[in-house]
Design a protein around this motif. Structure first.
Motif, PDB file in Angstrom:
ATOM      1  N   SER A   2      24.818 -19.463   2.543  1.00  0.00           N
ATOM      2  CA  SER A   2      24.656 -19.142   3.868  1.00  0.00           C
ATOM      3  C   SER A   2      22.940 -18.430   3.766  1.00  0.00           C
ATOM      4  O   SER A   2      22.421 -18.417   2.732  1.00  0.00           O
ATOM      5  N   ALA A   3      22.739 -17.915   4.939  1.00  0.00           N
ATOM      6  CA  ALA A   3      21.348 -17.501   5.020  1.00  0.00           C
ATOM      7  C   ALA A   3      21.035 -16.178   4.321  1.00  0.00           C
ATOM      8  O   ALA A   3      20.080 -16.052   3.549  1.00  0.00           O
ATOM      9  N   SER A   4      22.286 -15.431   4.135  1.00  0.00           N
ATOM     10  CA  SER A   4      22.252 -14.189   3.419  1.00  0.00           C
ATOM     11  C   SER A   4      22.079 -14.452   1.888  1.00  0.00           C
ATOM     12  O   SER A   4      21.436 -13.695   1.181  1.00  0.00           O
ATOM     13  N   SER A   5      22.687 -15.630   1.605  1.00  0.00           N
ATOM     14  CA  SER A   5      22.704 -15.934  -0.097  1.00  0.00           C
ATOM     15  C   SER A   5      21.368 -16.373  -0.457  1.00  0.00           C
ATOM     16  O   SER A   5      20.893 -16.525  -1.325  1.00  0.00           O
ATOM     17  N   PHE A   6      20.397 -17.266   0.626  1.00  0.00           N
ATOM     18  CA  PHE A   6      19.432 -17.734   0.377  1.00  0.00           C
ATOM     19  C   PHE A   6      18.182 -16.337   0.113  1.00  0.00           C
ATOM     20  O   PHE A   6      17.353 -16.604  -0.756  1.00  0.00           O
ATOM     21  N   TRP A 204      21.629  -8.012   3.875  1.00  0.00           N
ATOM     22  CA  TRP A 204      20.588  -8.404   2.629  1.00  0.00           C
ATOM     23  C   TRP A 204      19.195  -8.211   2.945  1.00  0.00           C
ATOM     24  O   TRP A 204      18.509  -7.831   2.001  1.00  0.00           O
ATOM     25  N   SER A 205      18.954  -8.431   4.073  1.00  0.00           N
ATOM     26  CA  SER A 205      17.469  -8.074   4.645  1.00  0.00           C
ATOM     27  C   SER A 205      17.032  -6.612   4.078  1.00  0.00           C
ATOM     28  O   SER A 205      16.053  -6.547   3.607  1.00  0.00           O
ATOM     29  N   PHE A 227      25.296  -3.123  -9.209  1.00  0.00           N
ATOM     30  CA  PHE A 227      26.225  -2.385  -8.428  1.00  0.00           C
ATOM     31  C   PHE A 227      26.535  -3.095  -7.047  1.00  0.00           C
ATOM     32  O   PHE A 227      27.585  -3.164  -6.715  1.00  0.00           O
ATOM     33  N   LEU A 228      25.548  -3.538  -6.332  1.00  0.00           N
ATOM     34  CA  LEU A 228      25.481  -4.604  -5.171  1.00  0.00           C
ATOM     35  C   LEU A 228      26.579  -5.802  -5.489  1.00  0.00           C
ATOM     36  O   LEU A 228      27.396  -6.151  -4.833  1.00  0.00           O
ATOM     37  N   PHE A 229      26.325  -6.481  -6.416  1.00  0.00           N
ATOM     38  CA  PHE A 229      27.071  -7.558  -7.018  1.00  0.00           C
ATOM     39  C   PHE A 229      28.584  -7.283  -7.290  1.00  0.00           C
ATOM     40  O   PHE A 229      29.645  -7.732  -7.135  1.00  0.00           O
ATOM     41  N   THR A 280      31.848  -8.188   1.617  1.00  0.00           N
ATOM     42  CA  THR A 280      31.241  -9.428   1.996  1.00  0.00           C
ATOM     43  C   THR A 280      29.982  -9.947   1.611  1.00  0.00           C
ATOM     44  O   THR A 280      29.343 -10.830   1.840  1.00  0.00           O
ATOM     45  N   LEU A 281      29.360  -9.049   0.960  1.00  0.00           N
ATOM     46  CA  LEU A 281      28.264  -9.019   0.207  1.00  0.00           C
ATOM     47  C   LEU A 281      27.917 -10.449  -0.490  1.00  0.00           C
ATOM     48  O   LEU A 281      26.738 -11.121  -0.315  1.00  0.00           O
TER      49      LEU A 281
END
Length: 461
Positions: A2-6, A204-205, A227-229, A280-281
């Motif tokens: 996805s765009a967030s993964s990129f 994510w931005s 922590f985010l992961f 959903t991160l």
């Protein structure tokens, strides 16, 4: 991906090998990177090497691919090497082979097998609280917090007041400015692009900007990423203990609560709840429910709500203050009802949007993304005449150049006028002239002003 993964992958690729090594000590981080950041072919290569006792010869790896797939294989290997997941080795006979970085392989095996004594996936709280929060409450809380951030960007630009929300903290305001989303009291082109993205990409931005600001806040970049992961692997509706968190991660809790990524009953609470924005991160699932009635951002809505007519009139079936504020960036709104606003796209409204840094392509993208189902029955969704005119209005402004300076006029004679024009040209401050009206424009007054003063003194003498 996805765009967030990129976005997350692009940030990870820029990190040095030392940071990658620290990150790969946590199984939750390794699992998140494996699941969400790697293309399918790279995942297949990792799984093939995961349980191999010896390095895998490069010649054997090449034999897996057809000749026409060489470029695809190179792309996958590039990402794996960039993230320091694969180590390239050479034996005495100079034969190349590959193996996984030891800590990455060990952590991925632990994550897949559920082995090890680590607490990388959070420690659920077993304390019975007097008031456990529901999933509905968490969804409402996260949406409200995220809407406040988006409304600050858009509503602050057009002067809208968020009657139902709260102002965001000074730290978040500074972060938005540092990220380039908001400047001098109004949204920027990057900010409007941010608003147009789906919620996961928006989150994510902002988090990437948060990571870049970590050194100034004396926070550990590795602890933030871990922590985010970890948040991406937690269960919605379950509260987790803060006892195992590092100093940096404890410091993050207040910031993430303001973003709506986690919920805490109070600042000194010993537990926290991950919201839907958190879980959903590391997935492609939608972070927030979106629609005309909700004020979430510019991502794909469940149902379009905007009708655009060939006479440039717009009808938006929404009661969302945020959506109304976004429309007002490039539309002259005239009428508002409980569930409908109407207005018109004009040269002036598009010019105002361009002054904010918003492009015609972004305006068209927003209208196209949110087109009413009735308009989606034909392609293109928007009237071509409207799209062309929006582009033309932008081109008109691009042909005009503005310069700050000084207008020189009211010369008593043609000789005096020409003398000063030539003097301005000789000193490199001349910009424009109109001989018929005896006026010219300069970008600096010091040189010409000094000549005016000298000439006046000569006249008096």
């Amino acid at each position: 991906m996805s765009a967030s993964s990129f976005q997350a992958l692009d940030y990870l690729e820029q990190l040095p090998v030392q940071t990658h090594r620290k990150l790969y000590e946590q199984p939750s981080t390794v699992l998140a990177i494996f699941r969400c950041m790697l293309p399918h072919l790279a995942k297949s290569i990792v799984m093939a090497l995961l349980y191999m006792p010896t390095p895998f010869p490069a010649t054997d790896l090449d034999a897996w691919f057809r000749a026409e797939s060489t470029q695809t294989k190179r792309g996958a290997m590039f990402i794996l090497e960039k993230l320091h997941i694969i180590v390239q080795k050479q034996d005495d006979a100079r034969q190349l082979s590959y193996e996984l970085y030891p800590s990455f392989a060990s952590s991925l095996r632990q994550a897949l097998e559920g082995s090890g004594s680590h607490r990388s996936f959070g420690v659920p709280s077993h304390k019975t609280e007097e008031r456990r929060v529901s999933v509905d409450f968490l969804d409402s809380y996260s949406q409200r917090q995220w809407e406040n951030i988006l409304f600050y960007l858009v509503g602050g630009t057009v002067g809208f007041r968020n009657a139902g929300g709260q102002d965001i903290g000074s730290g978040t305001k500074s972060l938005l400015q540092m990220a380039g989303f908001f400047n001098h009291g109004r949204i920027t082109q990057e900010g409007f692009t941010f608003v147009l993205r789906d919620t996961n990409a928006q989150v994510w931005s902002l988090l990437v900007a948060y990571l870049r600001n970590a050194p100034q806040q004396r926070m550990s970049e590795t602890d933030i990423l871990n922590f985010l992961f970890m948040l991406g692997s937690l269960e919605l509706g379950q509260d987790y203990s803060t006892a195992t968190l590092s100093a940096t991660q404890l410091q993050m809790l207040e910031d993430l609560a303001e973003f709506g990524i986690i919920y805490r009953s109070h600042k000194s609470a010993s537990t926290f709840y991950p919201t839907r924005l958190a879980v959903t991160l590391t997935s492609d699932a939608g972070a927030l429910s979106q629609g005309a009635g909700s004020a979430t951002g510019g991502g794909s809505t469940a149902k379009g709500f905007i009708i655009v007519e060939t006479n440039y009139r717009i009808y938006a079936y929404t009661n969302s203050l945020l959506q109304i504020a976004i429309l007002s960036l490039f539309t002259h709104l005239r009428t508002r009802f409980p569930n409908l606003v109407s207005g018109k796209i004009t040269r002036r409204s598009i010019g105002r949007a361009i002054a904010y840094g918003i492009t015609s392509a972004q305006v068209i993208e927003y209208l196209d993304t949110h087109a009413h189902p009735q308009m989606q029955k034909t392609k293109p969704f928007l009237p071509p005449t409207v799209m062309d005119q929006i582009r033309l209005w932008e081109y008109e402004r691009e042909r005009m150049e503005t310069s700050q300076g000084f207008l020189m006029r009211d010369f008593t004679s043609e000789i005096s006028y020409k003398e000063y024009v030539q003097y301005a040209k000789d000193n490199g401050v001349f910009v424009w002239q109109n001989d018929k009206q005896r006026m010219f424009f300069i970008d600096s007054i010091e040189v010409v002003g000094a000549k005016i003063k000298r000439d006046r003194q000569k006249t008096r003498a």
